[in-house]
Design an enzyme around this catalytic site. Structure first.
Site, PDB file in Angstrom:
ATOM      1  N   HIS A 167      -1.221 -37.959  10.820  1.00 46.88           N
ATOM      2  CA  HIS A 167       0.060 -38.662  10.949  1.00 46.88           C
ATOM      3  C   HIS A 167       1.141 -37.739  11.496  1.00 46.88           C
ATOM      4  CE1 HIS A 167      -1.481 -42.159   8.730  1.00 46.88           C
ATOM      5  NE2 HIS A 167      -2.205 -41.253   8.109  1.00 46.88           N
TER       6      HIS A 167
ATOM      7  N   GLY B 198      -4.936  -4.863   5.665  1.00 45.34           N
ATOM      8  CA  GLY B 198      -4.190  -5.811   4.846  1.00 45.34           C
ATOM      9  C   GLY B 198      -4.724  -7.219   4.911  1.00 45.34           C
ATOM     10  N   ARG B 199      -5.039  -7.703   6.115  1.00 40.64           N
ATOM     11  CA  ARG B 199      -5.468  -9.098   6.255  1.00 40.64           C
ATOM     12  C   ARG B 199      -6.916  -9.303   5.808  1.00 40.64           C
ATOM     13  NH1 ARG B 199      -4.386  -6.633  10.951  1.00 40.64           N
ATOM     14  NH2 ARG B 199      -5.993  -6.378  12.565  1.00 40.64           N
TER      15      ARG B 199
ATOM     16  N   LYS C 165       0.827  -1.212   0.000  1.00 39.30           N
ATOM     17  CA  LYS C 165       0.000   0.000   0.000  1.00 39.30           C
ATOM     18  C   LYS C 165       0.855   1.255   0.000  1.00 39.30           C
ATOM     19  CE  LYS C 165      -3.799   0.086   2.491  1.00 39.30           C
ATOM     20  NZ  LYS C 165      -4.752   0.203   3.621  1.00 39.30           N
TER      21      LYS C 165
ATOM     22  N   GLU D 222      10.496  -5.695   3.220  1.00 40.75           N
ATOM     23  CA  GLU D 222      10.629  -7.020   2.606  1.00 40.75           C
ATOM     24  C   GLU D 222      10.151  -6.990   1.159  1.00 40.75           C
ATOM     25  OE1 GLU D 222       9.390  -7.826   6.978  1.00 40.75           O
ATOM     26  OE2 GLU D 222       8.906  -6.388   5.399  1.00 40.75           O
TER      27      GLU D 222
ATOM     28  N   LYS E 180       9.937  -4.327  13.900  1.00 39.07           N
ATOM     29  CA  LYS E 180      10.389  -3.636  12.692  1.00 39.07           C
ATOM     30  C   LYS E 180      11.414  -2.553  13.043  1.00 39.07           C
ATOM     31  CE  LYS E 180       6.097  -4.009   9.972  1.00 39.07           C
ATOM     32  NZ  LYS E 180       5.023  -3.205   9.340  1.00 39.07           N
TER      33      LYS E 180
ATOM     34  N   GLU F 111      -3.615 -11.636  14.548  1.00 39.56           N
ATOM     35  CA  GLU F 111      -3.264 -10.220  14.397  1.00 39.56           C
ATOM     36  C   GLU F 111      -4.450  -9.331  14.755  1.00 39.56           C
ATOM     37  OE1 GLU F 111      -0.132  -8.747  11.410  1.00 39.56           O
ATOM     38  OE2 GLU F 111      -2.020  -8.139  10.481  1.00 39.56           O
TER      39      GLU F 111
END
Length: 533
Positions: A372, A255-256, A197, A203, A501, A341
């Site tokens: 398993h 964002g999420r 955004k 990153e 951060k 979050e």
């Protein structure tokens, strides 16, 4: 006595009760399940009874869920720590919807952006948008967090509908991630979408610059093979991306919660605009259900209340999401961010400490793989882990129908086994048939006891289509909202990601040798010494 304490007292009174015994009441399964279109949520394999259900519904009512639901859909700034509305639902609203923020209808811009996305996706899929080497064969989406988890999850989930360019995702700043994705791709037929955004996420921008350098080795005009999902027009222009290939979204989309709009561009490219619209329609159908259904028959509300019962009342601190659908393999990770979050807070809306625990640890894997791996702990461990199973009636491979039947039988068997368990007497009888006697019989039998009485829910859907995926994602979004309202916290900020951060930025020059490590704690000093290049 508070309503929280009344619920805890009720739980204490029934904590030793067998869930299985609740089915002695006729119609238990029907009374403790809820439907929404073709979805059915069965929560009858929990220790919630009529009394606790009534108390939980009352808790939702007095917590103001209905009022805050209306405020959210109406565009009120319910994210008050950031002064923002919460309107990811607008991204999937119908063609006649009018939604205002600060007196302005936001829907014309939402529809215009969606139309631009569709035009771009169609042109790319048809080969009208090309790279230096011809038609685009591969698309790389570079993002992180909400700019990655949602699209990755949806792209994998909708694999049977892929008929566009191959879509790849890069998120981690670990160079191995982008190196592995770029390996084998042709830079002359690859398009890169940079999803950030602000166009400053470290990153994402590090990976974007890496991809551009890779492409520049053979491509003369790299900007022509880049697109962006961002609101930072000046920064995208400086990167060389044409404004016609920049798709923005407002600050009222977290964002999420953003896969429904421009962040979902890579999904649209993979499956086409019509199927992406079906995904939006599924989310919209769940929105309508959430807004109109009575609480007792409201799937997001009841799923949230089951979560509140298990976490805040029973004290079960984790929640396992177990889709018996391989193509939902990334759904647990997506829900992990969505829930942890959103509701992983310790401060209430008014700034006071939360009076109860906040959200649970969310984790999981698809079945039958998980059987398993970690089901041993779920069945026989000392901690109770509520499980949320998901399974479709049909798969996408009719020629493999017997395999799907085996999948479904395993899903149903696991929820039954968790509830039913196996007593010492039953285990002893089994081992006695093997010829064991005496102390060895008792010892071996004890290892084969299943405590049972372990709660689970099961979500059943007809088939994993774009529409159904939209329903499932919106269901969990609204579940998070309801739990957040009841807990009294803000589900739409994420200040907890900031400190790490800041410290990372401060550590980078130390690791590069440009600044001193003095002032850091002893552990960090030692680790810097071990890792310094």
């Amino acid at each position: 006595m508070t309503k929280w304490q009344a619920l805890k007292d009720h739980h204490q009174g029934v904590t030793g009760r067998s869930i299985l015994s609740l089915f002695e009441t006729e119609g238990r399964a029907q009374a403790f399940s809820v439907g929404a279109d073709d979805l059915v949520l069965d929560y009858s394999k929990t220790n919630i009874d009529a009394a606790s259900k009534a108390m939980l519904l009352d808790l939702a009512k007095v917590s103001g869920v209905a009022e805050k639901r209306a405020a959210m859909f109406g565009g009120a700034k319910i994210n008050d720590t950031e002064g923002r509305a919460v309107l990811h639902t607008a991204l999937r609203a119908g063609p006649e919807a009018v939604i205002t923020v600060d007196g302005t209808d936001v829907m014309p811009e939402v529809r215009a952006t969606l139309a631009r996305m569709a035009e771009f996706a169609l042109a790319l899929r048809a080969g009208r948008i090309t790279g230096q080497g011809g038609a685009i064969t591969d698309v790389i989406n570079i993002g992180i967090g909400g700019s990655d988890l949602g699209p990755v999850m949806a792209t994998l989930a909708l694999a049977p509908y892929h008929d566009g360019p191959r879509v790849h995702y890069v998120s981690n700043v670990d160079g191995a991630h982008i190196a592995d994705v770029l390996k084998g791709l042709n830079p002359e037929t690859t398009l890169v979408i940079v999803a950030s955004k602000t166009f400053t996420t470290i990153e994402t921008m590090t990976n974007a610059e890496t991809a551009r350098a890779w492409m520049a080795e053979t491509v003369r005009d790299t900007g022509a093979q880049f697109a962006a999902v961002s609101t930072a027009a000046e920064k995208t222009a400086a990167f060389g991306i044409d404004p016609s290939r920049v798709f923005g979204f407002e600050d009222w989309v977290g964002g999420r919660y953003s896969v429904w709009g421009p962040i979902g561009l890579a999904v649209m490219i993979a499956v086409g605009p019509e199927r992406f619209e079906a995904f939006l329609a599924g989310g919209r159908a769940m929105d309508d259900h959430f807004q109109s259904a009575d609480f007792a028959q409201n799937m997001p509300v009841m799923l949230a209340l089951v979560g509140i019962w298990h976490n805040q009342i029973c004290g079960y601190t984790t929640r396992a999401v177990l889709p018996y659908e391989q193509r939902l393999s990334r759904l647990p990770a997506y829900l992990q961010q969505l829930e942890m979050e959103s509701n992983g807070k310790s401060v209430a809306m008014d700034g006071s400490a939360l009076p109860v625990d906040s959200g649970p640890v969310v984790w999981g894997e698809p079945g039958t793989n998980g059987q398993h791996a970690f089901y041993q702990l779920i069945h026989q461990g000392t901690r109770v882990v509520p499980c949320e199973f998901m399974v479709g009636k049909a798969g996408h491979e009719p020629e493999l129908a017997p395999m799907h039947l085996l999948l479904v039988s395993n899903c149903l068997a696991q929820s039954e086994a968790l509830m039913r368990g196996r007593s010492l007497a039953e285990a002893t009888a089994i081992m006695a048939k093997k010829g064991l006697t005496g102390a060895e019989l008792e010892r071996q039998a004890r290892h084969r006891v299943f405590p049972g009485n372990r709660p689970s829910t099961t979500l059943v859907y007809p088939q994993l289509t774009p529409f159904v995926l939209g329903q499932i994602v919106a269901l969990y979004e609204h579940r998070v909202f309801v739990e957040g309202v009841i807990l009294g916290l803000n589900s739409y900020d994420q200040w907890g990601v900031e400190l790490g951060k800041e410290l990372a930025l401060a550590l980078q020059p130390i690791l590069e040798g440009r600044e001193s490590v003095a002032g850091k704690d002893g552990s960090t000093q030692m680790l810097v010494g071990l890792l310094k290049v």
